[in-house]
Motif scaffolding. Structure first.
Motif, PDB file in Angstrom:
ATOM      1  N   SER A 162       0.830  -1.203   0.000  1.00  0.00           N
ATOM      2  CA  SER A 162       0.000   0.000   0.000  1.00  0.00           C
ATOM      3  C   SER A 162       0.867   1.256   0.000  1.00  0.00           C
ATOM      4  CB  SER A 162      -0.930   0.000   1.213  1.00  0.00           C
ATOM      5  OG  SER A 162      -0.195  -0.109   2.416  1.00  0.00           O
ATOM      6  N   ALA A 163       1.973   1.237   0.748  1.00  0.00           N
ATOM      7  CA  ALA A 163       2.888   2.384   0.752  1.00  0.00           C
ATOM      8  C   ALA A 163       3.544   2.558  -0.604  1.00  0.00           C
ATOM      9  CB  ALA A 163       3.954   2.201   1.836  1.00  0.00           C
ATOM     10  N   LEU A 164       3.947   1.452  -1.224  1.00  0.00           N
ATOM     11  CA  LEU A 164       4.572   1.518  -2.543  1.00  0.00           C
ATOM     12  C   LEU A 164       3.575   1.982  -3.589  1.00  0.00           C
ATOM     13  CD1 LEU A 164       7.039   1.049  -4.300  1.00  0.00           C
ATOM     14  CD2 LEU A 164       6.408  -1.366  -4.476  1.00  0.00           C
ATOM     15  N   LEU A 165       2.347   1.492  -3.513  1.00  0.00           N
ATOM     16  CA  LEU A 165       1.310   1.919  -4.454  1.00  0.00           C
ATOM     17  C   LEU A 165       0.997   3.401  -4.282  1.00  0.00           C
ATOM     18  CD1 LEU A 165      -0.829   1.199  -6.600  1.00  0.00           C
ATOM     19  CD2 LEU A 165      -2.380   0.616  -4.716  1.00  0.00           C
ATOM     20  N   ALA A 166       0.934   3.868  -3.031  1.00  0.00           N
ATOM     21  CA  ALA A 166       0.668   5.283  -2.768  1.00  0.00           C
ATOM     22  C   ALA A 166       1.790   6.152  -3.323  1.00  0.00           C
ATOM     23  CB  ALA A 166       0.517   5.516  -1.264  1.00  0.00           C
ATOM     24  N   LEU A 167       3.026   5.694  -3.156  1.00  0.00           N
ATOM     25  CA  LEU A 167       4.176   6.434  -3.679  1.00  0.00           C
ATOM     26  C   LEU A 167       4.103   6.553  -5.203  1.00  0.00           C
ATOM     27  CD1 LEU A 167       7.857   5.969  -2.558  1.00  0.00           C
ATOM     28  CD2 LEU A 167       7.289   6.126  -4.972  1.00  0.00           C
ATOM     29  N   LEU A 168       3.841   5.441  -5.869  1.00  0.00           N
ATOM     30  CA  LEU A 168       3.750   5.453  -7.331  1.00  0.00           C
ATOM     31  C   LEU A 168       2.567   6.302  -7.805  1.00  0.00           C
ATOM     32  CD1 LEU A 168       4.525   1.690  -8.079  1.00  0.00           C
ATOM     33  CD2 LEU A 168       6.076   3.637  -8.253  1.00  0.00           C
ATOM     34  N   THR A 169       1.471   6.243  -7.064  1.00  0.00           N
ATOM     35  CA  THR A 169       0.298   7.056  -7.413  1.00  0.00           C
ATOM     36  C   THR A 169       0.613   8.539  -7.323  1.00  0.00           C
ATOM     37  OG1 THR A 169      -1.216   5.330  -6.625  1.00  0.00           O
ATOM     38  CG2 THR A 169      -2.102   7.554  -6.816  1.00  0.00           C
ATOM     39  N   SER A 170       1.367   8.939  -6.316  1.00  0.00           N
ATOM     40  CA  SER A 170       1.728  10.353  -6.178  1.00  0.00           C
ATOM     41  C   SER A 170       2.523  10.840  -7.386  1.00  0.00           C
ATOM     42  CB  SER A 170       2.533  10.569  -4.894  1.00  0.00           C
ATOM     43  OG  SER A 170       3.838  10.016  -4.995  1.00  0.00           O
ATOM     44  N   LEU A 171       3.411   9.996  -7.890  1.00  0.00           N
ATOM     45  CA  LEU A 171       4.199  10.375  -9.071  1.00  0.00           C
ATOM     46  C   LEU A 171       3.313  10.504 -10.301  1.00  0.00           C
ATOM     47  CD1 LEU A 171       7.370   8.127  -8.575  1.00  0.00           C
ATOM     48  CD2 LEU A 171       7.060  10.532  -7.974  1.00  0.00           C
ATOM     49  N   ILE A 172       2.336   9.623 -10.418  1.00  0.00           N
ATOM     50  CA  ILE A 172       1.423   9.691 -11.555  1.00  0.00           C
ATOM     51  C   ILE A 172       0.584  10.962 -11.492  1.00  0.00           C
ATOM     52  CG2 ILE A 172      -0.580   8.599 -12.638  1.00  0.00           C
ATOM     53  CD1 ILE A 172       0.596   5.901 -11.780  1.00  0.00           C
ATOM     54  N   VAL A 173       0.098  11.307 -10.280  1.00  0.00           N
ATOM     55  CA  VAL A 173      -0.692  12.537 -10.120  1.00  0.00           C
ATOM     56  C   VAL A 173       0.141  13.759 -10.498  1.00  0.00           C
ATOM     57  CG1 VAL A 173      -1.816  14.042  -8.426  1.00  0.00           C
ATOM     58  CG2 VAL A 173      -2.194  11.563  -8.353  1.00  0.00           C
ATOM     59  N   ILE A 174       1.387  13.787 -10.053  1.00  0.00           N
ATOM     60  CA  ILE A 174       2.271  14.909 -10.395  1.00  0.00           C
ATOM     61  C   ILE A 174       2.485  14.994 -11.894  1.00  0.00           C
ATOM     62  CG2 ILE A 174       4.650  15.757 -10.197  1.00  0.00           C
ATOM     63  CD1 ILE A 174       4.663  14.693  -7.329  1.00  0.00           C
TER      64      ILE A 174
END
Length: 461
Positions: free
Chosen positions: A245-257
């Motif tokens: 979940s932490a890794l997915l959240a991290l990757l999601t933040s990069l996609i949003v940016i």
């Protein structure tokens, strides 16, 4: 010996606060990253939590500054804009807690006050303390070595399959059987799950994820080399924590940016993502020594697919749906709207151990439903929306809405919400709120204002 070390840390933090309250705030934040919450210090009266003592002293210093000096940060008009979402959230949560159905009201009230003190109070003081751009620089200057220490140590823990620091702390402050059993747990190719300077891998993964997203957008406060090294170490420790979940959240933040960022950000992200993505896929599927990490990669990217997570119990979609149903079943007898009360999960865990269906209540959704009912779940989601809306209240938003500072704040909020939905708060809410304040003020100060009186916030129409 270790007790004396932590007592020394307390007095160093006190001296730093007395010297300059902004420095004290930064030092205390760094201490909370390096010292787990179970550590206590003996101040002559009784053993108290180190974190609680530091927060209490910071509050006294802020109170003294507000009353006995000419500086009155509490009188700033922007405070109304900032504190309004928090007062709405905590006020409604208090009302729901009053009408909860389990445990005495005194217990529920005590749990509610404790939540405010441990999770929200530090953030409130940070808002009043950080008054200009140089204060933001100071915070990052203090945080940089602390993050370096914690991530290097976390990497050491993974490489050696040991954690001497937490082993000693657990032995002194909280003797728990198999407290470090995570170091021997194999998950999706990982040989052990790192908990670093914290007491659980999920806490470690969440903290490293938050710091990664924060530093990713802090290019104005760190030089490129230090920022790159720290981001690399933080990313590795998110992976080493074994928290998908932490890794997915991290990757999601990069996609949003990447999606909402400027053309320059999109171009850089496209280049780095293509190069990085190809490199990762090639390494995982073409290098035999790294093939064991394929499952971690697949179960993170395709988190909804139960076939890719056969050996990772507690994280399949069907189990989460079963747990969601179980959480609503717990409140169906007269507590559907208001829940069972603040602190019920802690009470249940202490009295009955692991729940047969909800396990450790590892989701913000389960926690909100059980403790504050259906209305509480809506309230938590509304709280995150209000924090998101705060970013749009920046007067500079329309001018630089695609700037990394603005887009990064949005990504920060979305990433943490995703993390909590999948994993729960896991003792990370205080850090999320503090970093939110730092990034929010950094976005405003970084463009036009150096003085809190000109903070670029405005009331919504």
């Amino acid at each position: 010996m270790l007790n004396q070390v932590f007592l020394l840390i307390f007095f160093v933090s006190v001296v730093a606060t007395l010297y300059r309250i902004q420095l004290g705030f930064a030092v205390i934040l760094a201490v909370r990253l390096l010292v787990p919450g179970i550590v206590r210090v003996n101040l002559g009266v009784t053993n108290l939590s180190l974190n609680s003592c530091l927060i209490a002293f910071l509050f006294l210093a802020l109170l003294y500054k507000s009353i006995f000096t000419k500086e009155h940060p509490y009188q700033n008009s922007n405070n109304t804009v900032f504190f309004k979402p928090f007062f709405i959230f905590l006020g409604v949560l208090f009302v729901l807690n009053m009408f909860a159905t389990v445990n005495a009201f005194s217990y529920r009230l005590s749990s509610f006050i404790q939540m405010i003190y441990t999770e929200f109070f530090f953030c409130f003081m940070g808002w009043l303390i950080l008054e200009k751009k140089s204060d933001i620089y100071l915070v990052f200057k203090v945080l940089t070595p602390a993050i370096a220490i914690m991530t290097v140590y976390g990497t050491y823990c993974y490489m050696t399959h040991s954690n001497p620091y937490i082993t000693l702390i657990n032995a002194i402050y909280q003797p728990v059987k198999d407290a470090l059993s995570f170091m021997e747990e194999e998950r999706a190719g990982l040989e052990g799950r790192v908990q670093g300077t914290m007491t659980h891998p999920l806490i470690w993964g969440g903290i490293c994820m938050l710091l990664f997203v924060c530093l990713f957008q802090a290019k104005d406060y760190l030089n490129r080399y230090h920022r790159t090294v720290l981001l690399s170490l933080l990313f590795l420790n998110v992976v080493f924590s074994g928290s998908r979940s932490a890794l997915l959240a991290l990757l999601t933040s990069l996609i949003v940016i990447a999606v909402f960022g400027s053309f320059k950000i999109k171009r850089q992200f496209l280049i780095y993502s293509i190069v990085g993505g190809v490199a990762v896929v090639f390494a995982l599927y073409q290098i035999p020594a790294l093939s064991r990490y394929q499952e971690l990669f697949e179960t993170t990217i395709f988190f909804w697919d139960e076939d890719t997570s056969s050996d990772i119990r507690g994280s399949s979609v069907s189990m989460r749906l079963e747990q969601l149903e179980g959480s609503f079943n717990m409140i169906q007898d007269g507590a559907f709207f208001q829940g069972l009360g603040q602190g019920f999960i802690k009470y249940y865990s202490a009295a009955f151990g692991v729940h047969p269906i909800l396990k450790g209540f590892e989701s913000l959704v389960f926690m909100a439903v059980v403790e504050s009912g259906f209305l509480g779940l809506i309230l938590w989601l509304a709280f995150f929306f209000m924090l998101y809306k705060m970013v749009i209240k920046l007067r500079i938003y329309k001018i630089i809405k695609s700037d990394l500072k603005i887009v990064g704040l949005k990504a920060f909020i979305i990433a943490y919400l995703l993390f909590t939905v999948f994993t729960g708060i896991q003792s990370t809410l205080y850090l999320y709120l503090v970093l939110y304040v730092i990034l929010l003020k950094g976005a405003a100060y970084g463009v036009e204002a150096n003085d809190i009186k000109h903070l670029e916030l405005t009331k919504s129409k």
